[in-house]
Design a protein around this motif. Structure first.
Motif, PDB file in Angstrom:
ATOM      1  N   ASN A 407       0.822 -10.835 -14.531  1.00  7.57           N
ATOM      2  CA  ASN A 407       1.402 -10.682 -13.202  1.00  7.57           C
ATOM      3  C   ASN A 407       0.329 -10.174 -12.240  1.00  7.57           C
ATOM      4  N   PRO A 408      -0.659 -11.012 -11.893  1.00  4.07           N
ATOM      5  CA  PRO A 408      -1.825 -10.527 -11.138  1.00  4.07           C
ATOM      6  C   PRO A 408      -1.510 -10.020  -9.742  1.00  4.07           C
ATOM      7  N   VAL A 409      -0.393 -10.434  -9.163  1.00  6.64           N
ATOM      8  CA  VAL A 409      -0.052  -9.960  -7.821  1.00  6.64           C
ATOM      9  C   VAL A 409       0.344  -8.485  -7.845  1.00  6.64           C
ATOM     10  N   VAL A 410       0.579  -7.943  -9.025  1.00  5.05           N
ATOM     11  CA  VAL A 410       0.810  -6.504  -9.178  1.00  5.05           C
ATOM     12  C   VAL A 410      -0.428  -5.813  -9.758  1.00  5.05           C
ATOM     13  N   SER A 411      -1.036  -6.413 -10.768  1.00  5.88           N
ATOM     14  CA  SER A 411      -2.020  -5.684 -11.567  1.00  5.88           C
ATOM     15  C   SER A 411      -3.454  -5.758 -11.055  1.00  5.88           C
ATOM     16  N   LEU A 412      -3.811  -6.807 -10.337  1.00  5.97           N
ATOM     17  CA  LEU A 412      -5.184  -6.921  -9.862  1.00  5.97           C
ATOM     18  C   LEU A 412      -5.415  -6.064  -8.622  1.00  5.97           C
ATOM     19  N   PRO A 413      -6.647  -5.597  -8.406  1.00  9.99           N
ATOM     20  CA  PRO A 413      -6.941  -4.889  -7.156  1.00  9.99           C
ATOM     21  C   PRO A 413      -6.835  -5.836  -5.960  1.00  9.99           C
ATOM     22  N   ARG A 414      -6.602  -5.249  -4.789  1.00  8.87           N
ATOM     23  CA  ARG A 414      -6.386  -6.002  -3.541  1.00  8.87           C
ATOM     24  C   ARG A 414      -5.272  -7.038  -3.742  1.00  8.87           C
ATOM     25  N   ALA A 415      -4.160  -6.581  -4.283  1.00  7.00           N
ATOM     26  CA  ALA A 415      -3.106  -7.492  -4.725  1.00  7.00           C
ATOM     27  C   ALA A 415      -2.494  -8.303  -3.594  1.00  7.00           C
ATOM     28  N   ASP A 416      -2.424  -7.749  -2.396  1.00  5.37           N
ATOM     29  CA  ASP A 416      -1.873  -8.535  -1.282  1.00  5.37           C
ATOM     30  C   ASP A 416      -2.753  -9.743  -0.986  1.00  5.37           C
ATOM     31  N   ARG A 417      -4.051  -9.540  -1.090  1.00  5.30           N
ATOM     32  CA  ARG A 417      -4.984 -10.646  -0.883  1.00  5.30           C
ATOM     33  C   ARG A 417      -4.794 -11.709  -1.956  1.00  5.30           C
ATOM     34  N   ILE A 418      -4.553 -11.283  -3.186  1.00  6.12           N
ATOM     35  CA  ILE A 418      -4.324 -12.226  -4.287  1.00  6.12           C
ATOM     36  C   ILE A 418      -3.093 -13.081  -3.995  1.00  6.12           C
ATOM     37  N   LYS A 419      -2.031 -12.431  -3.567  1.00  2.98           N
ATOM     38  CA  LYS A 419      -0.785 -13.164  -3.302  1.00  2.98           C
ATOM     39  C   LYS A 419      -0.982 -14.225  -2.222  1.00  2.98           C
ATOM     40  N   GLY A 641       9.043  15.266  -1.855  1.00  4.18           N
ATOM     41  CA  GLY A 641       9.014  14.511  -0.612  1.00  4.18           C
ATOM     42  C   GLY A 641       8.375  13.148  -0.817  1.00  4.18           C
ATOM     43  N   LEU A 642       8.167  12.423   0.250  1.00  4.07           N
ATOM     44  CA  LEU A 642       7.548  11.105   0.165  1.00  4.07           C
ATOM     45  C   LEU A 642       6.222  11.112   0.912  1.00  4.07           C
ATOM     46  N   ALA A 643       5.278  10.344   0.411  1.00  5.20           N
ATOM     47  CA  ALA A 643       3.955  10.265   1.026  1.00  5.20           C
ATOM     48  C   ALA A 643       3.458   8.837   0.995  1.00  5.20           C
ATOM     49  N   ARG A 644       2.671   8.503   1.999  1.00  4.47           N
ATOM     50  CA  ARG A 644       2.042   7.190   2.049  1.00  4.47           C
ATOM     51  C   ARG A 644       0.574   7.323   1.651  1.00  4.47           C
ATOM     52  N   VAL A 645       0.150   6.487   0.711  1.00 10.43           N
ATOM     53  CA  VAL A 645      -1.244   6.409   0.294  1.00 10.43           C
ATOM     54  C   VAL A 645      -1.801   5.110   0.848  1.00 10.43           C
ATOM     55  N   THR A 646      -2.882   5.191   1.618  1.00  9.43           N
ATOM     56  CA  THR A 646      -3.409   4.024   2.318  1.00  9.43           C
ATOM     57  C   THR A 646      -4.899   3.869   2.066  1.00  9.43           C
ATOM     58  N   SER A 647      -5.306   2.644   1.779  1.00  7.41           N
ATOM     59  CA  SER A 647      -6.725   2.303   1.655  1.00  7.41           C
ATOM     60  C   SER A 647      -7.047   1.214   2.673  1.00  7.41           C
ATOM     61  N   LYS A 648      -8.257   0.681   2.611  1.00  6.90           N
ATOM     62  CA  LYS A 648      -8.626  -0.439   3.475  1.00  6.90           C
ATOM     63  C   LYS A 648      -7.838  -1.706   3.136  1.00  6.90           C
ATOM     64  N   HIS A 649      -7.228  -1.718   1.963  1.00  7.18           N
ATOM     65  CA  HIS A 649      -6.633  -2.961   1.468  1.00  7.18           C
ATOM     66  C   HIS A 649      -5.108  -2.993   1.537  1.00  7.18           C
ATOM     67  N   GLY A 650      -4.472  -1.817   1.566  1.00 11.82           N
ATOM     68  CA  GLY A 650      -3.024  -1.795   1.576  1.00 11.82           C
ATOM     69  C   GLY A 650      -2.507  -0.380   1.470  1.00 11.82           C
ATOM     70  N   SER A 651      -1.191  -0.251   1.345  1.00 15.20           N
ATOM     71  CA  SER A 651      -0.603   1.081   1.255  1.00 15.20           C
ATOM     72  C   SER A 651       0.600   1.060   0.341  1.00 15.20           C
ATOM     73  N   ALA A 652       1.029   2.259  -0.054  1.00 15.16           N
ATOM     74  CA  ALA A 652       2.213   2.423  -0.882  1.00 15.16           C
ATOM     75  C   ALA A 652       2.866   3.751  -0.511  1.00 15.16           C
ATOM     76  N   VAL A 653       4.190   3.809  -0.624  1.00 14.72           N
ATOM     77  CA  VAL A 653       4.941   5.031  -0.348  1.00 14.72           C
ATOM     78  C   VAL A 653       5.588   5.476  -1.651  1.00 14.72           C
ATOM     79  N   MET A 654       5.296   6.721  -2.039  1.00 17.15           N
ATOM     80  CA  MET A 654       5.729   7.206  -3.341  1.00 17.15           C
ATOM     81  C   MET A 654       6.211   8.645  -3.254  1.00 17.15           C
ATOM     82  N   ARG A 655       6.948   9.067  -4.271  1.00 21.72           N
ATOM     83  CA  ARG A 655       7.441  10.432  -4.360  1.00 21.72           C
ATOM     84  C   ARG A 655       6.275  11.375  -4.652  1.00 21.72           C
ATOM     85  N   VAL A 656       6.285  12.540  -4.057  1.00 21.11           N
ATOM     86  CA  VAL A 656       5.202  13.508  -4.246  1.00 21.11           C
ATOM     87  C   VAL A 656       5.479  14.371  -5.469  1.00 21.11           C
TER      88      VAL A 656
END
Length: 902
Positions: A407-419, A641-656
């Motif tokens: 499932n490379p759209v989840v597991s590979l780095p820069r997954a949005d670019r892969i998709k 709480g919830l936090a957003r983790v952001t890089s140059k490639h994408g972001s995710a919102v997860m429980r702290v």
């Protein structure tokens, strides 16, 4: 008198990590399967971890892909016959080859494939399509280890075996949270410590659960492992521990490697400074290694998944070569494999830079494989490694791609670019067992339904070079087929019927074994020629065996290199002068944090299998980001709480999760959540794609990111028999519970809309009951139909005001809900005030945190063994034992503090 016929269980192999545990599977004839550990399998002797124990809960056919599908001119997928689908695949690859040449096609495969599947895929691509563009998701976990082995040993060979973990006097775990990721082996090491007094050293930037069983913990700065082990090499040399005769007679490159090590790590204090460690701890580790001859160094993704992962591997191996501690009982470097058949895939050339049978792209070896296969279009140079392969998809060099069992759209780095890149392919083929995942959302042209664990027949190879049979005990659903059959059918349509006329996995395995011994003459340790003439009966009955298994002896070999002969041309081992490490800076402007990714205890990869199990989802049921207490304060984050983790490639919102075991400026997030299980938690979309220059393995441990709180006005959860749909602007995470689904969510919806939101999610048919408390900011509703709870929802302006979920889970599965229980539903707790069990700690027996904490607080249990005797927690696989130990230590600390204050 009626006689009952007892069908013996099928001996097979667990499909999760590289430990390769033996499993007994006993279908009950009613759709269920009883799973237990195989007491005769030498990898586990009957023990299974929480994931293996729950395999029976993951075998349902719901959510499976049942039929071949083809995308029509209108863009819609439609069911097709196997013949039509296979023709479409063959025609697509043929036309692409004719128009653009062999470098325009590629396969991306998986450590979830069996060796026989892997073999025919590699043979087709490299021998008949003329390209080496076949790579595997094992590139993401084991490639640096492969490269390090080849540089040092001449071949990708793990020298030791699991028995070494029993006889070693020092066990060094670096970059390995074995307590969660390889729990059966971890418990084996803990047993050695408890019974023989072996010492355990844990080296990791995070203080993981594995550290609970360690005698010494080195919470090292990320990226500095090669500094530590270079310093160890210098220390061993300066203290006269190196084996001079072994170095002179069996190895090359020692002087250069030592000189480089001195330049990197000249003294213990220098090592301590570079690694951000206490100098006494570094000295203690070095001295333990110095005085303990029987030492095993175990490493996993924390070493491999790094920008300099190969150098880390070689820095470790250098220390074992220098002391002659390799290939002998209780000694050696040991790579803990991530996937069930990562090693089997490497044996058949599943990596783009290898040929089959541990051969490379040297002219003589290319010619040897060509002649053996009678290959008309043999690849003559390495293909594209995973990250580069998908870059080539994006820029249009790869026109046709076949993805199998991953499932490379989840597991590979820069997954949005892969998709996005996958949608631009001329030909995109996906062999998949499930009907919905993130990669399937990238619009493949052809979907091929593949058989999965329990339905497949073949072999896998575990971390200690042990080949085991994976035997089918279920009939695949509908039209699902084994991967080897699918590949061979396409090959036949491409005109290669004679080369791919295999009728069974046994025939493929025999050819694979024959190639391993073809013109080998003892030059390659990967030689299973002794298995090349197995009859179908012998293949069916094949017992677990470690390679090499040479033609002159059908017996395997537990250790290699004990005689000092390696797989290099001159038979000598190679020291490697590793490069000066270049760890990332602590602060990187707009991205001041470094994100480390990894696994949690009870889930596997992208949760296609483990996500089906209620008990595996009960330990951790939503994505999280782990932060240090200091960083939580600095970033204005709170536990839960919830936090957003952001890089140059994408972001995710997860429980702290605030963790005392996390270093400042460093974060940790698990890899498992995807678009089916959470709204914004694909960590692959955040990860950068910087790769090790030798292995091509991406660095998944140090992505520069920023961290910020995410505030929502409302928080809630839904328990429902069927998954619910939420508005697009909601944050949500979904987990399986015994009778349905738990969906946690957060939103900025106005309280005035909560009722309409609840009705949209739950429906209004049947008995819709509700409770609104505007003063407290609560809304609760449930649907009870024919005396059974169908769904319930709880919304609050404060996340901490939400009720616990465990009692409610039980009501969802209850046969009937009476009037008093309906009132209790709206209250959110049992009428008798019984406490929630809390988060599940022991998945094997469903023991919650509340029960364990209550027992410990009462003083009735002061050890893991006593907790197990009272509650059974920790008495099966043992993977929860470190957490129980931590709870006991915490309680003892609180008691000591209370006594001091008194």
């Amino acid at each position: 008198m009626e006689l009952a016929l007892t069908v013996p269980p099928v001996r097979t192999t667990c499909p999760y990590c590289g430990v390769g545990c033996g499993v007994l599977a006993a279908p009950d004839g009613k759709g269920g399967t009883r799973i237990s550990g195989d007491p005769d399998h030498p990898a586990n002797f009957g023990r299974l971890c929480s994931k293996g124990s729950a395999l029976g809960e993951t075998l349902s056919f719901d959510g499976r892909l049942h039929h071949p599908m083809i995308r029509g001119a209108d863009g819609r997928m439609a069911q097709a016959s196997w013949s039509a689908a296979l023709d479409r695949v063959a025609d697509g690859f043929r036309e692409t080859l004719e128009r653009h040449g062999p470098d325009s096609v590629a396969f991306y495969v998986s450590g979830q494939l069996l060796t026989e599947d892997y073999y025919v895929a590699n043979k087709l691509m490299k021998g008949f399509l003329g390209s080496a563009n076949i790579d595997t998701n094992s590139r993401l976990c084991m490639a640096s280890s492969v490269a390090g082995h080849k540089r040092a040993f001449g071949a990708d060979v793990v020298p030791g075996c699991y028995e070494d973990l029993d006889s070693a006097d020092l066990l060094v775990l670096t970059g390995s949270n074995a307590a969660w990721c390889h729990p059966i082996l971890h418990q084996r090491m803990v047993k050695n410590r408890n019974e023989r007094g072996a010492r355990i050293v844990v080296i990791d930037p995070r203080r993981t659960t594995t550290a609970e069983d360690a005698d010494l913990v080195l919470q090292i700065a990320p990226g500095t492992d090669s500094v530590l082990f270079s310093g160890l090499l210098v220390y061993l040399a300066d203290n006269g521990v190196v084996d001079t005769a072994y170095i002179e007679n069996r190895t090359d490159g020692y002087a250069e490697a030592l000189a480089r090590a001195r330049a990197i790590a000249p003294t213990v204090p220098a090592v301590a400074r570079a690694c951000d460690l206490d100098v006494q701890d570094v000295a203690a580790f070095f001295d333990l290694f110095r005085v303990t001859e029987k030492a095993v160094t175990l490493y996993s993704q924390g070493v491999n998944q790094a920008a300099q992962g190969t150098d880390k591997v070689n820095a470790i191996i250098n220390c074992h070569l220098a002391t002659g501690r390799i290939g002998k009982e209780g000694m050696g470097p040991f790579s803990l494999t991530g996937q069930p058949n990562a090693m089997g895939g490497r044996e058949v050339g599943g990596l783009a830079n290898q040929l089959a049978a541990h051969m490379d792209f040297a002219p003589a070896e290319i010619d040897r494989v060509r002649r053996f296969w009678k290959a008309p279009s043999m690849a003559t140079r390495p293909g594209l490694k995973a990250v580069d392969l998908f870059d080539a998809v994006q820029d249009g060099r790869i026109k046709a791609l076949w993805v199998m069992a991953t499932n490379p759209v989840v597991s590979l780095p820069r997954a949005d670019r892969i998709k996005a890149a996958l949608k631009e392919l001329d030909v995109f083929v996906l062999s998949e067992a499930v009907a919905s995942n993130d990669t399937l959302d990238a619009r493949p042209d052809v979907l091929l339904p593949a058989a999965t664990w329990g339905e497949k027949d073949g072999t896998v190879t575990n971390s200690e070079r042990r080949i085991s049979r994976q035997r089918a005990f279920l009939v695949p659903p509908a039209e699902a087929k084994p991967d080897w059959w699918i590949i061979c059918e396409v090959a036949k349509r491409l005109g290669y019927k004679d080369a791919f006329g295999f009728r069974s996995p046994c025939e493929i395995f025999r050819e694979h074994a024959a190639l391993s011994t073809f013109e080998n003459d003892g030059g390659r340790d990967f030689d299973i020629g002794g298995l090349s003439t197995l009859s179908p009966f012998d293949y069916e009955e094949l017992a677990p065996v470690q390679w090499p298994v040479r033609a002159e002896s059908a017996k395997g070999q537990s250790r290699v290199f004990a005689d000092g002969r390696f797989d290099t041309p001159d038979g000598r081992g190679r020291f490697v002068a590793v490069e000066q490490p270049r760890p990332a800076a602590r602060s990187m402007g707009a991205f001041p944090y470094r994100l480390n990714t990894g696994r949690v205890r009870d889930h596997w990869h992208t949760m296609t299998r483990t996500g089906k199990s209620p008990r595996l989802s009960s330990h951790i049921d939503e994505p999280f980001v782990e932060v240090s207490r200091g960083d939580a304060v600095a970033a204005d984050l709170s536990e839960g709480g919830l936090a957003r983790v952001t890089s140059k490639h994408g972001s995710a919102v997860m429980r702290v999760r605030v963790s005392e075991g996390q270093r400042r400026s460093e974060l940790f997030a698990p890899i498992h959540w995807n678009a089916q299980t959470a709204s914004s938690a694909r960590v692959g979309a955040v990860s950068h794609a910087y790769c090790d220059p030798y292995s091509g393995q991406p660095d998944m441990k140090a992505t520069p990111v920023r961290l910020e709180p995410v505030r929502f006005a409302a928080h809630g959860f839904v328990l429902s028999r069927d998954p619910v749909s939420l508005p697009a602007d909601y944050w949500w995470a979904r987990a399986t519970v015994p009778a349905g689904t738990l969906t946690r969510f957060a939103s900025n919806a106005d309280p005035g809309t909560w009722k309409s939101v609840a009705q949209a999610m739950l429906g209004t048919d049947g008995g819709f009951i509700e409770l609104r408390d505007e003063e407290q900011g609560h809304y609760r509703a449930a649907v009870v139909r024919e005396q059974q709870l169908q769904a319930c929802i709880y919304i609050s302006s404060s996340a901490s005001a939400l009720p616990g979920v465990d009692w409610l889970k039980a009501q969802l599965g209850a046969d009937a809900v009476d009037a008093s229980q309906r009132k209790a539903l709206l209250a959110g707790h049992a009428a008798d005030g019984a406490a929630d069990t809390g988060p599940i700690v022991c998945a094997c027996f469903g023991v919650g945190l509340t029960a364990i904490e209550t027992l410990i607080a009462s003083g009735a249990a002061t050890s893991v063994e006593e907790v197990g005797a009272c509650l059974k927690a920790g008495t099966n696989c043992g993977s929860c034992q470190p957490e129980i130990k931590k709870l006991i230590k915490s309680n003892q600390g609180e008691r000591a503090l209370a006594g001091a204050q008194a």
